[in-house]
Scaffold this active site. Structure first.
Site, PDB file in Angstrom:
ATOM      1  N   HIS A   1       6.252   0.015  -7.968  1.00 47.51           N
ATOM      2  CA  HIS A   1       4.835   0.379  -8.139  1.00 47.51           C
ATOM      3  C   HIS A   1       4.381   1.309  -7.009  1.00 47.51           C
ATOM      4  O   HIS A   1       3.815   2.373  -7.263  1.00 47.51           O
ATOM      5  CB  HIS A   1       3.988  -0.897  -8.162  1.00 47.51           C
ATOM      6  CG  HIS A   1       2.524  -0.652  -8.333  1.00 47.51           C
ATOM      7  ND1 HIS A   1       1.888  -0.701  -9.547  1.00 47.51           N
ATOM      8  CD2 HIS A   1       1.560  -0.326  -7.427  1.00 47.51           C
ATOM      9  CE1 HIS A   1       0.609  -0.422  -9.384  1.00 47.51           C
ATOM     10  NE2 HIS A   1       0.378  -0.194  -8.100  1.00 47.51           N
ATOM     11  N   GLU A   2       4.658   0.914  -5.779  1.00 48.47           N
ATOM     12  CA  GLU A   2       4.189   1.739  -4.654  1.00 48.47           C
ATOM     13  C   GLU A   2       4.915   3.079  -4.634  1.00 48.47           C
ATOM     14  O   GLU A   2       4.318   4.116  -4.360  1.00 48.47           O
ATOM     15  CB  GLU A   2       4.375   1.011  -3.313  1.00 48.47           C
ATOM     16  CG  GLU A   2       3.748  -0.382  -3.241  1.00 48.47           C
ATOM     17  CD  GLU A   2       2.294  -0.452  -3.678  1.00 48.47           C
ATOM     18  OE1 GLU A   2       1.578   0.553  -3.552  1.00 48.47           O
ATOM     19  OE2 GLU A   2       1.891  -1.519  -4.177  1.00 48.47           O
TER      20      GLU A   2
ATOM     21  N   HIS B   1       3.479   5.470  -7.153  1.00 50.25           N
ATOM     22  CA  HIS B   1       2.201   6.056  -6.727  1.00 50.25           C
ATOM     23  C   HIS B   1       2.408   7.416  -6.069  1.00 50.25           C
ATOM     24  O   HIS B   1       1.469   8.202  -5.990  1.00 50.25           O
ATOM     25  CB  HIS B   1       1.506   5.138  -5.720  1.00 50.25           C
ATOM     26  CG  HIS B   1       0.533   4.157  -6.323  1.00 50.25           C
ATOM     27  ND1 HIS B   1      -0.382   4.502  -7.285  1.00 50.25           N
ATOM     28  CD2 HIS B   1       0.330   2.832  -6.068  1.00 50.25           C
ATOM     29  CE1 HIS B   1      -1.114   3.438  -7.596  1.00 50.25           C
ATOM     30  NE2 HIS B   1      -0.708   2.410  -6.878  1.00 50.25           N
TER      31      HIS B   1
ATOM     32  N   MET C   1       0.836  -1.201   0.000  1.00 48.51           N
ATOM     33  CA  MET C   1       0.000   0.000   0.000  1.00 48.51           C
ATOM     34  C   MET C   1       0.868   1.247   0.000  1.00 48.51           C
ATOM     35  O   MET C   1       1.820   1.363   0.776  1.00 48.51           O
ATOM     36  CB  MET C   1      -0.912  -0.041   1.238  1.00 48.51           C
ATOM     37  CG  MET C   1      -1.796   1.179   1.389  1.00 48.51           C
ATOM     38  SD  MET C   1      -3.007   1.301   0.027  1.00 48.51           S
ATOM     39  CE  MET C   1      -3.122   3.077  -0.087  1.00 48.51           C
TER      40      MET C   1
HETATM   41  N1  B3K Z   1      -3.531   0.750  -3.782  1.00 49.26           N
HETATM   42  C1  B3K Z   1      -3.276  -0.512  -3.145  1.00 49.26           C
HETATM   43  C2  B3K Z   1      -4.429  -1.464  -3.206  1.00 49.26           C
HETATM   44  C3  B3K Z   1      -5.501  -1.184  -2.250  1.00 49.26           C
HETATM   45  C4  B3K Z   1      -6.542  -2.279  -2.263  1.00 49.26           C
HETATM   46  C5  B3K Z   1      -7.732  -1.936  -1.446  1.00 49.26           C
HETATM   47  N2  B3K Z   1      -8.652  -3.036  -1.350  1.00 49.26           N
HETATM   48  C6  B3K Z   1      -2.048  -1.161  -3.667  1.00 49.26           C
HETATM   49  C7  B3K Z   1      -1.625  -0.761  -5.017  1.00 49.26           C
HETATM   50  O1  B3K Z   1      -2.313  -0.899  -6.005  1.00 49.26           O
HETATM   51  O2  B3K Z   1      -0.550  -0.244  -5.134  1.00 49.26           O
HETATM   52 ZN    ZN Z   2      -1.300   0.463  -7.216  1.00 52.49          ZN
END
Ligand code: B3K
Ligand code: ZN
Length: 880
Positions: free
Chosen positions: A304-305, A308, A270
């Site tokens: 990936h994280e 974001h 996350m």
């Molecule tokens: N954004 C989170 C995923 C959240 C899921 C919620 N049920 C991880 C990701 O896509 O990077």
């Molecule tokens: Zn993501």
């Protein structure tokens, strides 16, 4: 309210929040059973909202302790509180503050949403709507606030206290047993990006200076004693930060960046601002306990994280319908990073395999939905391969259509214009409309229309006019709620391959765009290429330029010619796969396996030439070629009236036939590719291991006795987990005492290593034999397994659900078993339960007997009283 009566939330009903929350001050005193949360919210009316509107804050299983408005306790007549909401029917029509106190029980939080404890570590998961399990709030992504968080805990229990942003104060409290830390995040963010962590954790750290000169302290926190396994994650972080600076011009924006690994986590990781929380499976790695695949996924998910931070955090989503705005784009970015770090064609092949197995199957079944859904009951059920993987394909097509330069300028414009906002797909596309000058209105249909389009292609060469005409036609099948489909914009990257390789395309047809792309945006299109002195073989959808199914009228012989002569690596791989797929579909859909003998020798012949040529200079690519489409791929291609046993039998027969024909060269590969020297996860040695282990897998089917010896020796000699796992997987194909002995040996060797034992659980759950269900049940009773840990559930139960023949047993016992677990698990962890229930997403393609049994298992789930919204939603949509 019963779960099945949950309201449908619709995109068209979006309206801005009536209230905004500018700042949030949280004071959290951590305790396993009684965590006290004091929130101070600064609210004001939203100029875009309705004047005089009531204030309705979201909650989930909350109990209100106290409430004060502008520091004066609020009269009970002026508000109402339930576990789901806190309402002020007539709040002041001006800015004001609310102090709200709630008390939580993190140790009892088995849903792993909100604040919970994982192996004694306090942590949070708030996306999509977990913050409302911590305090009453406007828990929607377009309400963005600046957070200051004070955390207090017993020093012995939680010596490490982390939150989003930068650390501004930390001290012991009088008496020395307790301490606190204050964190401030200057970047306004939606509540779903909030995070805290408290616990006993070790860490590794590294200073970093961004391209624009900011000094940042990077750290990865792990369970005590595991810091030696955090180095790869930290190294990956540094590499992806540099890459984002170089390729997208994005710099990091806080003084610290923390990653924390926990062992109980509902998904992969996350992206909380400045404090990413990870499933430890995607952080921990060292040669004895992590495979090459683990090193690759850790690198990709860390990236990936991190990515974001810009695509998701700095620019977030206006509402959850825009989820692909951050997810599809961020997947695209992490795919590009991995392609640059490793082999681009191999990465593309791996991504397309995943897309087809997860997304194409979703798109063909009852859970199909557009990349931007228009309605949902439970948003957590929409973190799907369609939103993520197809969402990334849409971005990739955009880049192909408008060209690299307009794409890069469009991204720059997006970062500049939308920074600090909660944006929409329309705002994103507007940036590319401006930089490309193209009308993307028609392209936007990719976001609205579910279902995988099929492109039918056929070609005609006319020797008299020296011309080649390519006819292309597209159609998209009906999906739930969308029966009429319009044509979409499909970029078809192509080449024409002659005897001596690619023919020059440039002046051959006016319909061609730069890079050899034909745009199919009508139901059909004919393109004529002139000046061709020989009949070419068309190489279509190079690099998989669009997420579509392709039916082309090339014969197997021509495809095998493309396999050896195409300049596009992806299509070389694809050509071989297509020949194998066609044979397996024919054999698996009928019951005549006899034609597979000839096909096996034809394919083996082609592979022999391939393996003898320069192909093995790229062993990772060669490994992808050797791996035939799996039984589930064939079942998906057949699409209706599927008998999984027939599909499996066909797959076995072809694999064995190829293995027998190639047993000599495969055994030679296995012995010559043995790595000397210490383990390295780098692409080169990992590629050699991949090829060597593909060879072992084919040998296990072809010459089981010899292969069993090879596998046991490989297991004994290996200095790394990749080779051990490959030996285990090969042995699972060879029933007998040696297999059982190796399975037992594996668990002794890795006792105390739950992440490695997950792979051991999964390898057993995937055994395609009638005894597997009983084996899984026995393993569930072993101390290795726990229904409370999502990784254990995904490994063992998810493994069985992914086992084509044993989940889809003719007697229905596989369905009944999974349905029973879903019902049980739903009581403690609805998200993991609903994910597991999604394994039924392909049930409608089965033959009558199995289909009826699967339907009745789904109906049993749907009829269970007290279901969560998550599971009720998947059950209802699957049955609709
Ligand atoms: N954004 C989170 C995923 C959240 C899921 C919620 N049920 C991880 C990701 O896509 O990077
Ligand atoms: Zn993501």
């Amino acid at each position: 309210m019963r779960a099945e009566d949950a309201p449908m939330i619709r995109l068209e009903d979006y309206r801005p929040s009536d209230w905004l929350i500018d700042t949030v001050d949280l004071d959290i005193v951590l305790d396993a059973n009684r965590t006290r949360v004091r929130a101070l919210l600064q609210l004001r009316p939203n100029p875009q909202g309705r004047a005089g509107a009531p204030l309705v804050l979201d909650g989930d299983e909350l109990t209100l302790g106290s409430i004060a408005l502008d520091d004066v306790p609020l009269d009970a007549a002026l508000y109402s509180a339930t576990p789901q909401s806190l309402t002020l029917p007539s709040p002041p029509e001006r800015a004001f503050s609310l102090r709200i106190e709630t008390e939580l029980n993190p140790a009892a939080n088995t849903k792993l949403m909100g604040l919970y404890r994982s192996s004694g570590v306090y942590c949070t998961q708030c996306e999509a709507d977990g913050f409302r399990r911590i305090t009453y709030f406007l828990d929607r992504p377009d309400v963005m606030s600046v957070y200051t968080v004070r955390l207090e805990a017993q020093k012995a229990e939680a010596p490490v206290l982390l939150a989003n942003g930068n650390l501004v104060a930390a001290a012991e409290l009088p008496g020395g047993e307790r301490h606190f830390a204050v964190w401030h995040d200057p970047h306004p963010k939606p509540a779903y990006l909030f995070a805290i962590v408290g616990g006993r954790l070790d860490h590794v750290r590294q200073p970093y200076v961004t391209a624009d000169g900011r000094k940042v302290e990077l750290a990865v926190y792990v369970e005590p004693g595991k810091a030696g396994r955090a180095g790869w994650a930290l190294d990956s972080l540094v590499r992806c930060m540099r890459w984002d600076e170089r390729v997208f011009g994005r710099n990091y924006d806080l003084d610290v960046f923390n990653v924390v690994a926990v062992s109980d986590f509902n998904m992969g990781a996350m992206e909380n601002k400045g404090l990413n929380i990870f499933n430890d499976k995607y952080v921990l790695a060292d040669p004895p306990t992590a495979s090459d695949g683990d090193y690759i996924s850790i690198e990709a998910i860390i990236a990936h994280e991190y990515f974001h931070n810009w695509t998701g955090n700095r620019i977030t989503c206006r509402d959850w319908f825009q989820l692909c705005l951050k997810e599809g784009l961020t997947v695209f970015r992490d795919q590009e990073f991995s392609s640059d770090e490793r082999s681009r064609p191999v990465k593309r092949i791996a991504d397309v395999r995943t897309l087809r197995s997860t997304q194409f199957s979703e798109d063909a079944g009852p859970l199909a939905h557009p990349v931007r859904p228009r309605a949902y009951k439970e948003i957590n059920n929409f973190y799907t391969p369609t939103v993520y993987e197809k969402g990334a394909e849409v971005i990739r097509m955009l880049k192909v259509l408008i060209g690299d330069d307009a794409f890069a300028r469009g991204m720059d414009l997006y970062f500049e214009r939308c920074d600090g906002t909660a944006a929409t797909i329309e705002e994103f596309l507007d940036c590319f409309i401006e930089t490309s000058g193209q009308d993307l209105g028609h392209f936007a249909r990719w976001y609205e229309q579910a279902g995988t389009p099929t492109v039918v292609a056929s070609g005609r060469y006319d020797a008299a006019t020296q011309s080649f005409t390519l006819d292309l036609a597209q159609s998209t099948p009906p999906t739930p709620g969308q029966s009429e489909k319009a044509p979409v914009v499909i970029p078809v990257a192509l080449g024409l391959v002659g005897k001596a390789g690619d023919l020059p395309l440039d002046s051959l047809s006016p319909a061609l765009k730069a890079g050899g792309v034909v745009v199919l945006d009508e139901p059909s299109l004919s393109v004529t290429f002139t000046g061709l002195t020989e009949a070419p073989a068309p190489s279509l959808l190079r690099g998989f330029s669009a997420p579509v199914r392709l039916e082309l009228d090339l014969g197997d012989a021509e495809l095998l010619r493309l396999f050896s002569a195409d300049s596009d690596s992806f299509n070389r791989w694809q050509a071989f796969q297509t020949v194998a797929t066609r044979a397996l579909v024919r054999a698996g859909a009928g019951s005549d396996l006899s034609q597979l003998d000839d096909k096996a020798s034809e394919l083996a012949q082609a592979l022999k030439g391939f393996l003898a040529g320069p192909a093995t200079a790229d062993p990772a690519f060669a490994a992808q070629v050797l791996r035939l489409p799996g039984p589930a791929d064939i079942a998906r291609e057949i699409g209706r009236n599927v008998d999984p046993d027939a599909v499996f039998a066909a797959h076995r027969k072809l694999s064995r036939g190829i293995g027998i024909a190639l047993s000599r060269p495969l055994a030679e590969l296995h012995s010559s590719l043995r790595e000397a020297g210490p383990y390295s996860p780098a692409a080169g040695p990992a590629g050699r291991r991949a090829l060597r282990n593909e060879a072992l897998g084919l040998l296990a089917l072809a010459t089981p006795e010899e292969a069993s010896k090879l596998a046991q020796a490989q297991f004994a000699e290996a200095d790394n987990l990749t080779d051990r796992l490959a030996a285990l997987a090969a042995m699972t194909l060879i029933p007998g005492e040696a297999r059982e002995a190796l399975i037992a040996r594996f668990s002794e060797l890795y006792a105390g290593e739950p992440l490695v034992l997950d792979k051991w659980l999964m390898a057993q759950a995937l055994i395609p034999e009638a005894g597997t269900l009983d084996r899984v049940k026995a393993l569930m009773a072993s101390p290795t397994f726990s229904l409370g840990n999502p990784n254990r559930v995904r490994a063992l139960i998810g493994g069985l659900a992914a086992n084509l023949t044993q989940f889809n047993r003719a007697d229905g016992a596989g369905y009944g078993f999974i349905a029973g677990i879903v019902i049980e698990l739903d009581r403690s962890n609805p998200q993991v339960a609903s994910r597991l229930l999604s394994s039924f997403k392909t049930w409608r393609m089965l033959e009558d007997g199995r289909r009826e049994k699967a339907r009745s298992a789904l109906a049993m789930v749907a009829a269970t009283p007290g279901l969560s919204r998550d599971v009720a939603d998947i059950a209802a949509r699957s049955l609709a």
